[in-house]
Design a protein around this motif. Sequence first.
Motif, PDB file in Angstrom:
ATOM      1  N   SER A 259      26.091  32.657  -8.836  1.00 62.08           N
ATOM      2  CA  SER A 259      25.837  32.330  -6.716  1.00 62.08           C
ATOM      3  C   SER A 259      24.616  30.935  -7.492  1.00 62.08           C
ATOM      4  O   SER A 259      23.929  31.238  -8.297  1.00 62.08           O
ATOM      5  CB  SER A 259      25.224  33.671  -6.080  1.00 62.08           C
ATOM      6  OG  SER A 259      24.197  34.037  -6.895  1.00 62.08           O
ATOM      7  N   ILE A 260      24.143  30.621  -6.545  1.00 63.16           N
ATOM      8  CA  ILE A 260      22.574  29.545  -6.409  1.00 63.16           C
ATOM      9  C   ILE A 260      21.323  30.728  -6.462  1.00 63.16           C
ATOM     10  O   ILE A 260      20.698  30.384  -7.383  1.00 63.16           O
ATOM     11  CB  ILE A 260      22.919  29.059  -5.201  1.00 63.16           C
ATOM     12  CG1 ILE A 260      23.876  27.686  -5.119  1.00 63.16           C
ATOM     13  CG2 ILE A 260      21.356  28.367  -5.200  1.00 63.16           C
ATOM     14  CD1 ILE A 260      24.432  27.305  -4.196  1.00 63.16           C
ATOM     15  N   ALA A 261      21.488  31.770  -5.463  1.00 66.23           N
ATOM     16  CA  ALA A 261      20.508  32.737  -5.982  1.00 66.23           C
ATOM     17  C   ALA A 261      20.539  33.364  -6.769  1.00 66.23           C
ATOM     18  O   ALA A 261      19.078  33.435  -7.909  1.00 66.23           O
ATOM     19  CB  ALA A 261      20.759  34.549  -5.153  1.00 66.23           C
ATOM     20  N   ASN A 262      21.324  33.914  -7.932  1.00 66.87           N
ATOM     21  CA  ASN A 262      21.520  33.586  -9.114  1.00 66.87           C
ATOM     22  C   ASN A 262      20.686  32.838 -10.300  1.00 66.87           C
ATOM     23  O   ASN A 262      20.038  32.931 -11.548  1.00 66.87           O
ATOM     24  CB  ASN A 262      22.688  33.629  -9.699  1.00 66.87           C
ATOM     25  CG  ASN A 262      22.772  34.796 -11.288  1.00 66.87           C
ATOM     26  OD1 ASN A 262      22.114  36.147 -11.267  1.00 66.87           O
ATOM     27  ND2 ASN A 262      23.324  34.675 -12.456  1.00 66.87           N
ATOM     28  N   LEU A 263      20.908  31.499 -10.386  1.00 64.60           N
ATOM     29  CA  LEU A 263      20.684  30.264 -11.217  1.00 64.60           C
ATOM     30  C   LEU A 263      19.413  30.330 -10.549  1.00 64.60           C
ATOM     31  O   LEU A 263      18.299  30.186 -10.446  1.00 64.60           O
ATOM     32  CB  LEU A 263      21.435  29.072 -10.461  1.00 64.60           C
ATOM     33  CG  LEU A 263      22.415  28.714 -10.654  1.00 64.60           C
ATOM     34  CD1 LEU A 263      23.468  27.510 -10.040  1.00 64.60           C
ATOM     35  CD2 LEU A 263      22.958  29.094 -12.220  1.00 64.60           C
ATOM     36  N   GLU A 264      18.787  30.058  -9.450  1.00 68.17           N
ATOM     37  CA  GLU A 264      17.484  30.544  -9.288  1.00 68.17           C
ATOM     38  C   GLU A 264      16.330  31.421  -9.025  1.00 68.17           C
ATOM     39  O   GLU A 264      15.321  30.995 -10.137  1.00 68.17           O
ATOM     40  CB  GLU A 264      17.465  30.928  -7.442  1.00 68.17           C
ATOM     41  CG  GLU A 264      17.956  29.298  -6.118  1.00 68.17           C
ATOM     42  CD  GLU A 264      17.568  29.587  -5.374  1.00 68.17           C
ATOM     43  OE1 GLU A 264      17.861  28.191  -4.775  1.00 68.17           O
ATOM     44  OE2 GLU A 264      17.718  30.401  -4.610  1.00 68.17           O
ATOM     45  N   HIS A 265      16.597  32.969  -9.579  1.00 70.64           N
ATOM     46  CA  HIS A 265      16.486  33.898 -10.514  1.00 70.64           C
ATOM     47  C   HIS A 265      15.342  32.935 -11.976  1.00 70.64           C
ATOM     48  O   HIS A 265      14.683  33.024 -12.293  1.00 70.64           O
ATOM     49  CB  HIS A 265      17.937  35.541 -10.203  1.00 70.64           C
ATOM     50  CG  HIS A 265      16.677  36.098 -10.957  1.00 70.64           C
ATOM     51  ND1 HIS A 265      15.131  36.475 -10.676  1.00 70.64           N
ATOM     52  CD2 HIS A 265      16.999  36.622 -12.715  1.00 70.64           C
ATOM     53  CE1 HIS A 265      15.282  37.499 -11.839  1.00 70.64           C
ATOM     54  NE2 HIS A 265      16.349  37.473 -12.721  1.00 70.64           N
ATOM     55  N   TYR A 266      17.340  33.240 -11.935  1.00 71.25           N
ATOM     56  CA  TYR A 266      16.676  32.837 -14.213  1.00 71.25           C
ATOM     57  C   TYR A 266      16.016  31.480 -14.239  1.00 71.25           C
ATOM     58  O   TYR A 266      15.367  31.567 -15.066  1.00 71.25           O
ATOM     59  CB  TYR A 266      18.204  32.806 -14.881  1.00 71.25           C
ATOM     60  CG  TYR A 266      19.288  33.836 -14.988  1.00 71.25           C
ATOM     61  CD1 TYR A 266      18.135  34.451 -15.800  1.00 71.25           C
ATOM     62  CD2 TYR A 266      19.853  34.179 -14.122  1.00 71.25           C
ATOM     63  CE1 TYR A 266      18.389  36.165 -15.663  1.00 71.25           C
ATOM     64  CE2 TYR A 266      20.271  35.573 -14.492  1.00 71.25           C
ATOM     65  CZ  TYR A 266      19.653  36.872 -15.517  1.00 71.25           C
ATOM     66  OH  TYR A 266      20.710  37.490 -15.774  1.00 71.25           O
ATOM     67  N   HIS A 267      15.697  30.779 -13.321  1.00 69.64           N
ATOM     68  CA  HIS A 267      14.660  29.937 -12.913  1.00 69.64           C
ATOM     69  C   HIS A 267      13.624  30.436 -12.708  1.00 69.64           C
ATOM     70  O   HIS A 267      12.725  29.974 -13.622  1.00 69.64           O
ATOM     71  CB  HIS A 267      15.014  28.853 -12.405  1.00 69.64           C
ATOM     72  CG  HIS A 267      14.506  27.660 -11.934  1.00 69.64           C
ATOM     73  ND1 HIS A 267      14.171  26.179 -13.432  1.00 69.64           N
ATOM     74  CD2 HIS A 267      12.972  26.955 -11.565  1.00 69.64           C
ATOM     75  CE1 HIS A 267      13.359  25.287 -13.094  1.00 69.64           C
ATOM     76  NE2 HIS A 267      12.679  25.809 -11.887  1.00 69.64           N
ATOM     77  N   PHE A 268      13.470  30.808 -11.510  1.00 70.41           N
ATOM     78  CA  PHE A 268      11.560  31.289 -10.940  1.00 70.41           C
ATOM     79  C   PHE A 268      11.460  32.450 -11.673  1.00 70.41           C
ATOM     80  O   PHE A 268      10.287  32.141 -11.513  1.00 70.41           O
ATOM     81  CB  PHE A 268      12.064  30.936  -9.927  1.00 70.41           C
ATOM     82  CG  PHE A 268      11.737  29.630  -8.822  1.00 70.41           C
ATOM     83  CD1 PHE A 268      11.197  29.310  -8.904  1.00 70.41           C
ATOM     84  CD2 PHE A 268      13.287  29.551  -7.944  1.00 70.41           C
ATOM     85  CE1 PHE A 268      11.107  27.551  -8.300  1.00 70.41           C
ATOM     86  CE2 PHE A 268      13.076  27.948  -8.221  1.00 70.41           C
ATOM     87  CZ  PHE A 268      11.870  27.321  -7.963  1.00 70.41           C
TER      88      PHE A 268
END
Length: 332
Positions: A259-268
């Motif tokens: 999910s995009i939310a999962n990608l964003e979490h691990y980046h930010f």
Amino acid sequence: MRLVQFKTPEGERKVGRVSAGGNHLHPLKDTHSIRELAEAAIARRVPIAALVEERATTELVDYDHLLRENLVLAPLDHEEPSRFLVTGTGLTHTGSANARDKMHVLTHGEDAAGSDSLKIFRMGLEGGKPAGGPPGVQPEWFFKGVGTCVVAPGAALPMPAFALAGAEEAEIVGLYVVGPDGSPFRIGYALGNEYSDHVTEAENYLYLAHSKLRSCSIGPELLVGDLPDEVRGLSRIRRNGEVIWEEEFLSGETHMSHSIANLEHYHFRYPMHRRPGDLHAYFFGAAVMSYAFGVQTGPGDEYEIEAGVFGKPLRNRVELTPDEGLVTVTQL
């Protein structure tokens, strides 16, 4: 709603809203950058779309003319390019693992051991979209560069003399700004060409960072609001004006293993990625790439990436850069 950053023939920076027909822009009043617009939206605690509605004029600017004259800018930039971090991830799409594994087979043969690419892809399938929301399994992640590596739509993509190849990666890019309190805000989405040396990457997966070639292209339009669950587009290569390769790519969360939310979490989740005022471009991964089909690209080839939801296509031509030879360091 889609926005474009551009320059007038006199050199003035402006932001325009794409017209209903898609061939004209409505310039926004007193707006010189999308970053400025996003920061104003944060300060007023309103959606960026609300500010666009307030500032949009009825004036019409010929969008096609701007593209022909190379006056369209990337949809996000920073006056201090070092404060614009460009990163990304791969193996996030159902088509990407097949493409990456083909690269592995082309280089190492049919009987080579299973690649780490397939292993991490399967991890994403199993845990990249956690039912209760992130965090799920970690994605692959890489650092591409800073703002100086982003090439404008229509501009040349430099191919370093040391590169073994330079090929397209058609992707969707998330564009972000970090607010004054360190909270990340997504401004919108754009098309991107992540552009990599797949020959080097295929030699050994640990060469992934070297294969990224730093340069990339984003734009020409910024999509404000939600990304459709399914995005269908085309990635093609033109040589001497003729299409030599074309393939449909499927993106959006329907076709992603994370999910995009999962990608964003691990980046930010890293505090250094939440410095107030910084910008981020995050490439979400490619579903198809010409190299996996045996296409060898080179200087003069033009990449064209399009998807209806993003308006005009993103086009860039490959340009070979001179060999700088051995780079040495001087002891102080």
